[in-house]
Scaffold this motif. Structure first.
Motif: not given
Ligand code: TXA
Ligand code: MG
Length: 323
Positions: A244, A290, A247-249, A265, A293-296, A229-230
């Motif tokens: 990137y 996925d 960001q939270k990756i 991570q 707790p990351i954005d990408m 979904t990410k």
């Protein structure tokens, strides 16, 4: 809620009554129904929310059974079947009229294979019909390689998941078709091109994903597929981090961790650098990322050889924009 169990007889009874059951294979888990029962088959499409235009693979237990499914067995196809079955190879051949159009999405060709998993082979031998089965995931999402993956997403919609443990190969079957003496690879998968070419000589790869515009859909090759979904970006990690990194990756690495990013991570596909191990871990790793707790998700490509080609194909499709 689905029961996760190890009894092929329970699966058999449910399938004989027209239910849909999840079954293990060596590639990914399948969502199976009696191929001749159109009501049962239509349940597969609705459970997966899969378009009716996307046909299903038919699973059989022996070479002898193939003539119930196809009308003609070309010598080249037979050679491949003899070599790889049971195994991660699906053949696209002319169907018998008994196979419902619903299964093949109206095509005269049917996709067929003998899966290599002892529980499912036993189940198929006990049944007096083949099983139509796509991968047991919601349409477009990451394919399941453990019974828990199936349970998480489709558990509320099916009565039983036959537990055969984690799939040994972990990536879908290779789909092979035949046109005017030519061998066409419709989907890269668990049997490598290199291996197939050793048996039958040069093959053609149909619509490799990098040549497809994002909006085009061909039967059996939805460009956006296998997706978390990410958002997922693929390339050399240092370059991706430069773009990137603020960001939270999370990182999907091949065999080594990258500096400057917390190892919590990062998920490695194969600490030992084995493409086989990487294929086995791919879908579980994508699910793990996925759920972080990351954005990408940033992913490296793996070496473009053997199973690495199928892995890169899945990564590219997983990163394509949703239509
Ligand atoms: O490893 C596998 O092949 C797994 C296990 C469960 O056997 N199955 C699987 O099914 O990956 P599915 O439905 O997720 O992917 C099958 C692909 C689809 O892209 C579908 O369009 C294509 O095979 N396909 C099936 N029947 C076809 C047909 N008659 N003509 C063209 N493509 C076909
Ligand atoms: Mg699938």
């Amino acid at each position: 809620m689905a029961v996760i169990g190890i009894d092929p007889l329970v699966a058999q009874n449910l399938l004989e009554q027209g239910n849909v059951v999840a079954i293990p294979t060596e590639t990914v888990y399948g969502l199976a129904a009696n191929v001749y029962n159109e009501i049962a088959v239509s349940k597969i499409f609705s459970i997966k929310q899969r378009p009716l235009s996307n046909p299903l693979i038919v699973h059989i237990s022996s070479l002898a059974q193939i003539h119930q499914v196809i009308s003609h067995f070309p010598p080249l196809a037979e050679r491949l079947a003899m070599h790889y079955w049971p195994g991660a190879l699906t053949l696209l051949l002319n169907k018998r009229s008994k196979i419902p159009d619903l299964v093949t999405a109206g095509s005269v060709k049917v996709a067929v294979r003998i899966p290599n998993h002892p529980l499912t082979l036993q189940l198929l031998k006990n049944l007096d019909f083949p099983l139509a089965a796509p991968s047991a995931n919601p349409f477009g999402y990451i394919s399941p390689t453990t019974p828990e993956h199936v349970h998480e997403q489709l558990g509320s919609q099916i009565p039983y998941i036959l537990n055969g443990g984690a799939c040994t190969i972990g990536i879908e079957s290779t789909i092979v078709g035949f046109e005017d003496e030519k061998i066409i690879i419709y989907r890269l998968g668990g049997v490598s091109i290199e291996s197939i070419e050793q048996i039958v000589g040069p093959v053609t790869i149909h619509n490799p994903v990098k040549h497809l515009p994002k909006s085009i859909v061909t039967p059996g090759n939805f460009i956006q597929h296998y997706s978390p979904t990410k958002p997922l970006k693929i390339g050399p990690i240092p370059a991706l981090l430069a773009t990137y990194g603020h960001q939270k990756i999370g990182i999907l690495g091949f065999d080594k961790y990258y500096e400057g990013v917390n190892e919590q991570q990062q998920v490695l596909l194969t600490p030992s650098g084995s493409l086989k191990e990487a294929a086995h871990n791919l879908f579980t790793a994508l699910r793990q990322l996925d759920q972080m707790p990351i954005d990408m998700i940033l992913s490296t490509y793996v070496p473009e050889t053997d199973l690495g080609r199928a892995i890169n194909d899945r990564l590219m499709r997983a990163s394509a924009h949703r239509a």
